[in-house]
Scaffold this motif. Structure first.
Motif, short mmCIF file in Angstrom:
data_model
loop_
_atom_site.label_atom_id
_atom_site.label_comp_id
_atom_site.label_asym_id
_atom_site.label_seq_id
_atom_site.Cartn_x
_atom_site.Cartn_y
_atom_site.Cartn_z
N LEU A 1 0.86 -1.19 0.00
CA LEU A 1 0.00 0.00 0.00
C LEU A 1 0.89 1.24 0.00
CD1 LEU A 1 -3.00 1.06 0.38
CD2 LEU A 1 -2.51 1.16 2.83
N VAL A 2 0.46 2.27 -0.72
CA VAL A 2 1.13 3.58 -0.69
C VAL A 2 0.16 4.56 -0.05
CG1 VAL A 2 2.09 5.46 -2.08
CG2 VAL A 2 2.55 3.08 -2.73
N VAL A 3 0.66 5.38 0.88
CA VAL A 3 -0.19 6.35 1.58
C VAL A 3 0.40 7.75 1.38
CG1 VAL A 3 -1.02 7.15 3.85
CG2 VAL A 3 -0.92 4.69 3.35
N SER A 4 -0.46 8.71 0.96
CA SER A 4 -0.03 10.11 0.90
C SER A 4 -1.25 11.01 1.12
CB SER A 4 0.68 10.41 -0.43
OG SER A 4 1.29 11.68 -0.39
N TYR A 5 -1.10 12.29 0.84
CA TYR A 5 -2.14 13.26 1.18
C TYR A 5 -3.39 13.14 0.30
CZ TYR A 5 2.21 15.21 2.93
OH TYR A 5 3.42 15.35 3.54
N ASP A 6 -4.42 13.86 0.71
CA ASP A 6 -5.60 14.01 -0.14
C ASP A 6 -5.28 15.05 -1.23
OD1 ASP A 6 -5.74 16.47 1.11
OD2 ASP A 6 -7.58 16.05 2.20
N GLU A 7 -6.22 15.31 -2.11
CA GLU A 7 -5.89 16.16 -3.27
C GLU A 7 -5.62 17.61 -2.90
OE1 GLU A 7 -9.04 15.71 -6.06
OE2 GLU A 7 -10.56 16.50 -4.71
N ASN A 8 -6.03 17.99 -1.69
CA ASN A 8 -5.75 19.33 -1.19
C ASN A 8 -4.42 19.37 -0.44
OD1 ASN A 8 -6.32 22.04 -0.42
ND2 ASN A 8 -7.08 21.31 1.56
N GLY A 9 -3.72 18.23 -0.39
CA GLY A 9 -2.44 18.19 0.32
C GLY A 9 -2.61 18.40 1.81
N GLY A 10 -3.78 18.09 2.35
CA GLY A 10 -4.05 18.29 3.79
C GLY A 10 -4.46 19.72 4.06
N TYR A 11 -3.57 20.68 3.76
CA TYR A 11 -3.92 22.09 4.04
C TYR A 11 -3.48 23.03 2.93
CZ TYR A 11 0.93 22.57 5.67
OH TYR A 11 2.30 22.58 5.75
N GLY A 12 -3.18 22.46 1.76
CA GLY A 12 -2.92 23.33 0.61
C GLY A 12 -1.46 23.61 0.29
N HIS A 13 -0.52 23.13 1.11
CA HIS A 13 0.89 23.42 0.82
C HIS A 13 1.23 22.88 -0.58
CE1 HIS A 13 5.20 23.66 0.94
NE2 HIS A 13 5.19 24.16 2.18
N PRO A 14 1.84 23.72 -1.43
CA PRO A 14 2.12 23.29 -2.81
C PRO A 14 2.95 22.01 -2.89
CG PRO A 14 2.57 25.64 -2.53
CD PRO A 14 2.26 25.11 -1.17
N ASP A 15 3.89 21.81 -1.97
CA ASP A 15 4.69 20.58 -1.98
C ASP A 15 3.84 19.35 -1.67
OD1 ASP A 15 7.15 21.77 -2.62
OD2 ASP A 15 7.68 22.09 -0.51
N HIS A 16 2.88 19.52 -0.77
CA HIS A 16 2.00 18.39 -0.41
C HIS A 16 1.13 18.01 -1.61
CE1 HIS A 16 2.12 18.68 4.25
NE2 HIS A 16 3.13 19.36 3.75
N VAL A 17 0.58 19.03 -2.26
CA VAL A 17 -0.29 18.78 -3.41
C VAL A 17 0.51 18.07 -4.52
CG1 VAL A 17 -1.66 19.89 -5.22
CG2 VAL A 17 -1.76 20.76 -2.86
N ARG A 18 1.74 18.54 -4.76
CA ARG A 18 2.56 17.99 -5.83
C ARG A 18 2.98 16.55 -5.55
NH1 ARG A 18 5.16 20.10 -10.21
NH2 ARG A 18 3.25 21.30 -10.16
N ILE A 19 3.40 16.27 -4.30
CA ILE A 19 3.90 14.92 -4.02
C ILE A 19 2.74 13.92 -4.00
CG2 ILE A 19 3.93 14.96 -1.47
CD1 ILE A 19 6.68 13.55 -3.81
#
Ligand code: ZN
Length: 260
Positions: free
Chosen positions: A150-168
């Motif tokens: 399984l791979v786990v990462s953020y939701d499409e909003n990156g959790g709170y909108g940080h551009p790095d979160h959204v991109r990764i």
């Protein structure tokens, strides 16, 4: 039926040191307690993040801060029981035939409380300046090498909108698809609401029957110890963390996951 059934290894994909602990630390501790192997891929070293006021403040903007944040992450990872942590851009998290590189923290600015947006300036080595294909191929290389269940990462909003979160998140989702490994996104614990009509639509309400929420109070002390490792980024104060900018956030042991 849990989305963790029959998983024997999970790869978490995060943007900066401390994200793994703040958003998924209790979940990681739970997986480790269930004898599931946990791996962590971190995209950047949080070079542009602020530093907690006090004796560490003079590290802000220095190369030394990068090294300290690497050490803080190693300590947090060890506390949570993570088997191995990888940096994006460095083998095995680098596409074959490409020289190793670093992706730098892209920075952010607050648009309003709880929502981040792109920084006014970004350097050309930052994660958001890199072609999405390059980032995706690097994540994909690690997934192929590890073959997690399984791979786990953020939701499409990156959790709170940080551009790095959204991109990764975007890269992790595409890479999981390329390697045909299931992908689950992290949902904040505050999301679940009781179904208004009392029917059994699950904790996320209608439309999110595939979401699963975990209450993980048993791992609070482990989570606090891991949080305390990130001393340049935050301070643990009873039931809350205080971020470098002074914002307080409750320490959260509950978390949701949803298969995408
Ligand atoms: Zn982050």
């Amino acid at each position: 039926m849990s989305l963790l059934d029959a998983r024997d290894s999970v790869l978490f994909v995060h943007a900066h040191p401390d994200d793994e602990t703040i958003s998924t630390g209790a979940l990681i501790a739970e997986l480790v307690a269930r004898n599931i192997r946990v791996f962590l891929l971190t995209a950047t070293r949080g070079e542009r993040g602020e530093v907690v006021p006090g004796p560490l403040a003079n590290l802000a903007g220095t190369e030394e801060l990068t090294r300290v944040r690497e050490q803080e992450l190693q300590q947090a990872a060890q506390t949570l029981g993570i088997e191995r942590q990888f940096w994006l851009g460095e083998p095995p998290a680098r596409a074959t035939g490409r020289a190793a590189r670093r992706y730098r923290d892209s920075g952010m600015r607050w648009i309003h409380a709880g929502l981040a947006g792109p920084a006014d300036d970004t350097d050309d080595q930052s994660l958001v300046a890199a072609p999405l294909d390059e980032v995706t191929e690097d994540v994909s290389a690690l997934i192929e090498w590890l073959n997690p269940s399984l791979v786990v990462s953020y939701d499409e909003n990156g959790g709170y909108g940080h551009p790095d979160h959204v991109r990764i998140r975007e890269a992790a989702l595409a890479a999981s698809g390329a390697q045909t490994i299931p992908f689950a996104e992290i949902l904040p614990a505050a999301t679940p609401t009781a179904p208004p009509d009392g029917d059994d639509d699950g904790p996320g309400g209608p439309g999110s029957t595939d979401a699963e929420y975990f209450t993980l109070d048993a791992h609070l002390e482990t989570l606090k110890a891991a949080l305390a490792s990130h001393a340049t980024q935050l301070t643990v104060d009873g039931p809350e963390i205080i971020h470098s900018g002074g914002q307080r956030q409750p320490i959260e042991t509950a978390v949701g996951l949803r298969l995408v």
